[in-house]
Scaffold this active site. Structure first.
Site, PDB file in Angstrom:
ATOM      1  N   ARG A  22       0.855  -0.977   0.088  1.00  0.00           N
ATOM      2  CA  ARG A  22      -0.141  -0.280  -0.123  1.00  0.00           C
ATOM      3  C   ARG A  22       0.889   1.208   0.158  1.00  0.00           C
ATOM      4  NH1 ARG A  22      -2.246  -3.247   4.138  1.00  0.00           N
ATOM      5  NH2 ARG A  22      -4.387  -4.175   3.914  1.00  0.00           N
ATOM      6  N   LYS A  46      -2.651  -1.127   7.216  1.00  0.00           N
ATOM      7  CA  LYS A  46      -4.290  -0.894   8.081  1.00  0.00           C
ATOM      8  C   LYS A  46      -4.365  -1.624   9.788  1.00  0.00           C
ATOM      9  CE  LYS A  46      -6.782   0.644   3.875  1.00  0.00           C
ATOM     10  NZ  LYS A  46      -8.022  -0.348   3.209  1.00  0.00           N
ATOM     11  N   HIS A 117      -2.311   2.106  -6.587  1.00  0.00           N
ATOM     12  CA  HIS A 117      -2.882   1.777  -6.062  1.00  0.00           C
ATOM     13  C   HIS A 117      -2.851   0.721  -7.446  1.00  0.00           C
ATOM     14  CE1 HIS A 117      -6.329  -0.639  -3.998  1.00  0.00           C
ATOM     15  NE2 HIS A 117      -6.432  -0.867  -5.212  1.00  0.00           N
ATOM     16  N   ARG A 120      -0.761  -1.887  -6.977  1.00  0.00           N
ATOM     17  CA  ARG A 120      -0.637  -3.151  -6.159  1.00  0.00           C
ATOM     18  C   ARG A 120      -1.756  -4.223  -7.277  1.00  0.00           C
ATOM     19  NH1 ARG A 120      -1.502  -4.344  -0.914  1.00  0.00           N
ATOM     20  NH2 ARG A 120      -3.765  -4.433  -0.153  1.00  0.00           N
ATOM     21  N   HIS A 143      -4.868  -8.467   3.316  1.00  0.00           N
ATOM     22  CA  HIS A 143      -6.434  -8.416   3.356  1.00  0.00           C
ATOM     23  C   HIS A 143      -6.907  -9.532   4.821  1.00  0.00           C
ATOM     24  CE1 HIS A 143      -7.053  -7.332  -0.666  1.00  0.00           C
ATOM     25  NE2 HIS A 143      -6.657  -5.804  -0.081  1.00  0.00           N
ATOM     26  N   TYR A 152      -9.737  -7.103  -6.324  1.00  0.00           N
ATOM     27  CA  TYR A 152      -8.747  -6.810  -6.933  1.00  0.00           C
ATOM     28  C   TYR A 152      -8.218  -7.533  -8.296  1.00  0.00           C
ATOM     29  CZ  TYR A 152      -7.240  -3.808  -2.981  1.00  0.00           C
ATOM     30  OH  TYR A 152      -6.582  -2.502  -2.651  1.00  0.00           O
TER      31      TYR A 152
END
Length: 175
Positions: A22, A46, A117, A120, A143, A152
């Protein structure tokens, strides 16, 4: 272009694509987060969750080229340990990374803007297409929920049909 800025930009792009990071993870990466011997980088994503992901050979070579010209002087203690720094000796900002990737894409002749992104997403799509292992891609991307990973992974229908034809017992089409 072999300027320090170009070498840094190339290293950032290679690391994005190689490891599926990220934007915030790349900007927060420190020099000691990379284990060259095992070819891994540990990042904090995250929710302050850490994960360790592989780093490809091309990315390691690009990072080594950047580190060979990376200025030793830093604006502050945090920037001194940052993997990627700005021309002013500070840890590189997210906005700066976005602008540099966009410029890199335009210089290479791309007709659409390149953004972190996108790299990614390409990483996830290419790993899934090669391996077929959605769970592994989920882990690599960090994730918590596999349904996030599925967003994705837009494989084209021809590829899906080919996989189906090869794997399903009743898929044998008669000519």
């Amino acid at each position: 272009d072999e300027t320090p800025t170009a070498l840094r930009d190339r290293a950032m792009a290679e690391l994005f694509y190689s490891s599926g990071l990220r934007l915030a993870e790349l900007c927060a990466a420190d020099l000691d987060d990379i284990d060259r011997e095992s070819r891994l980088i540990t990042v904090t994503g995250k929710g302050d969750k850490t994960r360790t992901v592989p780093v490809g050979t091309a990315a390691l070579q690009a990072i080594d080229a950047w580190l060979a010209v990376r200025p030793d002087t830093a604006a502050d203690r945090d920037s001194a340990c940052a993997l990627f720094t700005s021309n002013r000796g500070r840890r590189i900002s997210e906005r700066s990374v976005q602008a540099r990737l966009k410029l890199q894409g335009r210089k290479s002749g791309m007709h659409q803007d390149v953004h972190p992104h996108m790299l990614r997403h390409s990483f996830a799509s290419h790993v899934l297409e090669s391996s077929g292992d959605l769970r592994a891609v989920q882990e690599l991307l960090g994730h918590a929920d596999i349904s996030t990973t599925q967003v994705y992974t837009h494989l084209d229908f021809q590829h899906l049909a080919q996989v189906y034809d090869q794997a399903h017992p009743r898929s044998k089409r008669k000519n």
